[in-house]
Scaffold this active site. Structure first.
Site, PDB file in Angstrom:
ATOM      1  N   HIS A   1      29.344  80.959  55.451  1.00 26.08           N
ATOM      2  CA  HIS A   1      30.777  80.677  55.563  1.00 26.08           C
ATOM      3  C   HIS A   1      31.488  81.117  56.966  1.00 26.08           C
ATOM      4  O   HIS A   1      32.453  80.461  57.340  1.00 26.08           O
ATOM      5  CB  HIS A   1      31.442  81.498  54.369  1.00 26.08           C
ATOM      6  CG  HIS A   1      31.029  80.899  53.009  1.00 26.08           C
ATOM      7  ND1 HIS A   1      29.650  80.883  52.551  1.00 26.08           N
ATOM      8  CD2 HIS A   1      31.713  80.440  52.091  1.00 26.08           C
ATOM      9  CE1 HIS A   1      29.698  80.225  51.384  1.00 26.08           C
ATOM     10  NE2 HIS A   1      30.954  79.978  51.023  1.00 26.08           N
TER      11      HIS A   1
ATOM     12  N   HIS B   1      44.845  67.867   3.108  1.00 24.22           N
ATOM     13  CA  HIS B   1      43.919  67.349   4.084  1.00 24.22           C
ATOM     14  C   HIS B   1      42.357  67.324   3.596  1.00 24.22           C
ATOM     15  O   HIS B   1      41.561  66.594   4.089  1.00 24.22           O
ATOM     16  CB  HIS B   1      44.182  67.970   5.442  1.00 24.22           C
ATOM     17  CG  HIS B   1      45.303  67.263   6.553  1.00 24.22           C
ATOM     18  ND1 HIS B   1      44.694  65.960   7.105  1.00 24.22           N
ATOM     19  CD2 HIS B   1      46.415  67.438   6.567  1.00 24.22           C
ATOM     20  CE1 HIS B   1      45.889  65.651   7.757  1.00 24.22           C
ATOM     21  NE2 HIS B   1      46.914  66.502   7.353  1.00 24.22           N
TER      22      HIS B   1
ATOM     23  N   GLU C   1      47.663  76.257  13.767  1.00 28.22           N
ATOM     24  CA  GLU C   1      47.904  75.115  14.170  1.00 28.22           C
ATOM     25  C   GLU C   1      49.290  74.352  13.892  1.00 28.22           C
ATOM     26  O   GLU C   1      50.062  74.192  14.935  1.00 28.22           O
ATOM     27  CB  GLU C   1      46.907  74.152  13.395  1.00 28.22           C
ATOM     28  CG  GLU C   1      47.140  72.685  13.802  1.00 28.22           C
ATOM     29  CD  GLU C   1      46.304  71.682  13.171  1.00 28.22           C
ATOM     30  OE1 GLU C   1      46.011  70.548  13.643  1.00 28.22           O
ATOM     31  OE2 GLU C   1      45.994  72.131  12.115  1.00 28.22           O
ATOM     32  N   HIS C   2      49.845  74.459  12.738  1.00 24.99           N
ATOM     33  CA  HIS C   2      51.242  74.167  12.607  1.00 24.99           C
ATOM     34  C   HIS C   2      52.159  75.232  12.005  1.00 24.99           C
ATOM     35  O   HIS C   2      51.703  75.858  11.100  1.00 24.99           O
ATOM     36  CB  HIS C   2      51.313  72.861  11.097  1.00 24.99           C
ATOM     37  CG  HIS C   2      50.529  71.886  11.644  1.00 24.99           C
ATOM     38  ND1 HIS C   2      49.348  71.559  11.001  1.00 24.99           N
ATOM     39  CD2 HIS C   2      50.946  70.773  12.458  1.00 24.99           C
ATOM     40  CE1 HIS C   2      48.789  70.561  11.498  1.00 24.99           C
ATOM     41  NE2 HIS C   2      49.711  69.726  12.416  1.00 24.99           N
TER      42      HIS C   2
ATOM     43  N   ASP D   1      53.051  65.034  12.401  1.00 22.04           N
ATOM     44  CA  ASP D   1      51.869  64.089  11.906  1.00 22.04           C
ATOM     45  C   ASP D   1      51.913  62.736  12.336  1.00 22.04           C
ATOM     46  O   ASP D   1      51.008  62.249  12.774  1.00 22.04           O
ATOM     47  CB  ASP D   1      51.552  64.414  10.671  1.00 22.04           C
ATOM     48  CG  ASP D   1      50.535  65.637  10.553  1.00 22.04           C
ATOM     49  OD1 ASP D   1      50.166  66.483  11.652  1.00 22.04           O
ATOM     50  OD2 ASP D   1      50.162  66.185   9.466  1.00 22.04           O
TER      51      ASP D   1
ATOM     52  N   GLN E   1      50.090  69.885   3.384  1.00 19.40           N
ATOM     53  CA  GLN E   1      48.823  70.002   4.368  1.00 19.40           C
ATOM     54  C   GLN E   1      47.641  70.333   3.931  1.00 19.40           C
ATOM     55  O   GLN E   1      46.484  70.018   4.442  1.00 19.40           O
ATOM     56  CB  GLN E   1      49.247  71.027   5.433  1.00 19.40           C
ATOM     57  CG  GLN E   1      50.564  70.580   6.452  1.00 19.40           C
ATOM     58  CD  GLN E   1      50.157  69.256   7.087  1.00 19.40           C
ATOM     59  OE1 GLN E   1      49.144  69.096   7.791  1.00 19.40           O
ATOM     60  NE2 GLN E   1      51.008  68.251   6.964  1.00 19.40           N
TER      61      GLN E   1
END
Length: 435
Positions: free
Chosen positions: A412, A253, A318-319, A352, A250
């Site tokens: 109202h 990336h 995230e992961h 992914d 990862q």
């Protein structure tokens, strides 16, 4: 007790990074707002060296991209899309419209209504991210979105054939080769040649995430999906090679992708640091992964599983790859994560690319309050009410009138009072409602 063996960039450095990104995004979005297509063309040429006669691909150009993809690659794309479509449909089937009579004569309900138009951003500056086309376009189409616009940057000076093929096979209605901030701005703001959308989805770098943040409110957004994050939770039941591989898988990336090892084994922690260095000597993407590991990699040692859960929830990654003797413990007890990958047989790359769950997930700690992209993100749950009898309207009206007066909303209250008078036969006034 938690012990940090390796730290990444400081919080002060991260704040300074964001300040420069924020300013750059503001400038580009202001230009798109003011100059439309001309600004999109200028920034595309400046950032991507890309300024074709038309940014939107024709049917012939799309067919040409599909023809340029090897048959086996097309088969693989179709296989991945089938898995994603299947799981998205299962998720949609779990949603249902409801209608119930909550009191005699009072009917309440909700409907799940697809959005009208969605813009899907598919990153592709460093890598042609074919999978992102599946995750956004297919999921929107399964939800029932009528107009799906897909945008991706050029790759090596031209459209990336596999990405375009994936967009087309997924069902995109319009395909444009535009990248970065200018793509996000074009979809949200619109230009003379591009109609704006109602909702933006898709991952991207820090600039894309910031552009979505600044445009939120003008359009809806899925979430702030910035640079990829990964957290590996492991104990002595797995080895350093597996941990290091999943961290670097990862980290490649981008140079600002956090990769964190959280473990109850100090020996595994130290062995993994050594193994990371070994793998960086042979990994083809080592230049990027090495910088990410140096600046954003962390190694944290905890005493037990309970401590690891608490630290993992604090990080809200995230992961989260869990490789321990009892991965189910983390499924049962963790609350802050984008997606869990339980056991050594699975991994983040499966999620992914192909297994079927969506890979657009919350970053920057946003997993504390949101999950990832799914079919429900493309649908609006809209309520309605129906009052069937005079008696029900008058009864609800009396309660409503008093509650409105309690807040000082006399207009109202009169909405309720007129119905009490007409359907209940009582001449209610403001003063009576206040009694």
């Amino acid at each position: 007790m938690i012990r940090v063996l390796k730290e990444g960039r400081s919080s002060v450095q991260k704040v300074n990074d964001h300040a420069s990104v924020k300013a750059a995004v503001e400038s580009v979005l202001a230009a798109v707002e003011q100059r439309g297509d001309e600004a999109v063309r200028h920034y595309s040429e400046t950032f991507d060296k890309w300024a074709p006669e038309s940014f939107r691909l024709s049917h012939a150009e799309i067919d040409g991209c599909i023809a340029a993809v090897a048959p086996r690659d097309l088969d693989d794309i179709r296989f991945a899309q089938a898995q994603i479509r299947r799981f998205a449909q299962i998720q949609k089937d779990a949603l249902r419209d409801v209608e119930v009579e909550t009191l005699p004569g009072v009917v309440l309900g909700h409907k799940n209504i697809p959005m009208s138009s969605v813009g899907c951003y598919v990153p592709g500056g460093k890598y042609p991210l074919v999978a992102s086309a599946h995750m956004s376009v297919i999921t929107a189409k399964v939800a029932g979105v009528k107009r799906v616009v897909a945008m991706t940057p050029p790759f090596h000076g031209k459209p990336a054939p596999a990405v375009i093929a994936a967009m087309a096979l997924a069902g995109a209605d319009e395909i444009y080769v535009i990248g970065g901030i200018q793509a996000i701005g074009a979809m949200a703001i619109g230009t003379d040649t591009i109609d704006p959308v109602d909702f933006l989805v898709g991952p991207g770098n820090a600039y894309v995430a910031e552009a979505k943040r600044q445009l939120f409110g003008r359009v809806g957004i899925d979430l702030l999906a910035g640079p990829t994050e990964t957290l590996v939770i492991a104990d002595e039941t797995v080895d350093a090679e597996l941990c290091a591989t999943d961290l670097l898988g990862q980290a490649e990336h981008g140079p600002n992708s956090p990769a964190i090892l959280l473990t109850s084994s100090e020996r595994l922690a130290r062995d993994t640091v050594t193994e990371v260095e070994r793998l960086l000597e042979i990994l083809p993407t080592a230049t990027i992964a090495r910088q990410a590991w140096a600046d954003y990699g962390q190694v944290i040692v905890c005493d037990n599983e309970e401590e690891m859960v608490a630290e993992a929830d604090r990080i809200a990654s995230e992961h989260v790859q869990v490789m321990t003797r009892d991965p189910e413990y983390f499924l049962a007890n963790m609350t802050n994560y984008g997606a869990l990958f339980l056991g050594p047989r699975t991994n983040v790359a499966y999620g992914d690319k192909v297994i079927g769950t969506n890979h657009t997930l919350p970053t920057l700690g946003n997993a504390r309050f949101t999950g990832g992209l799914w079919v429900g993100k493309f649908m609006k749950t809209c309520t309605y009410q129906r009052v069937l009898t005079d008696e029900a309207s008058a009864m609800i009206g009396e309660y409503c009138s008093r509650l409105c007066v309690l807040e000082g909303f006399f207009g109202h209250a009169e909405q309720a009072n007129i119905r009490v008078r007409r359907y209940g036969g009582r001449n209610v006034t403001y003063a009576q409602a206040a009694e």
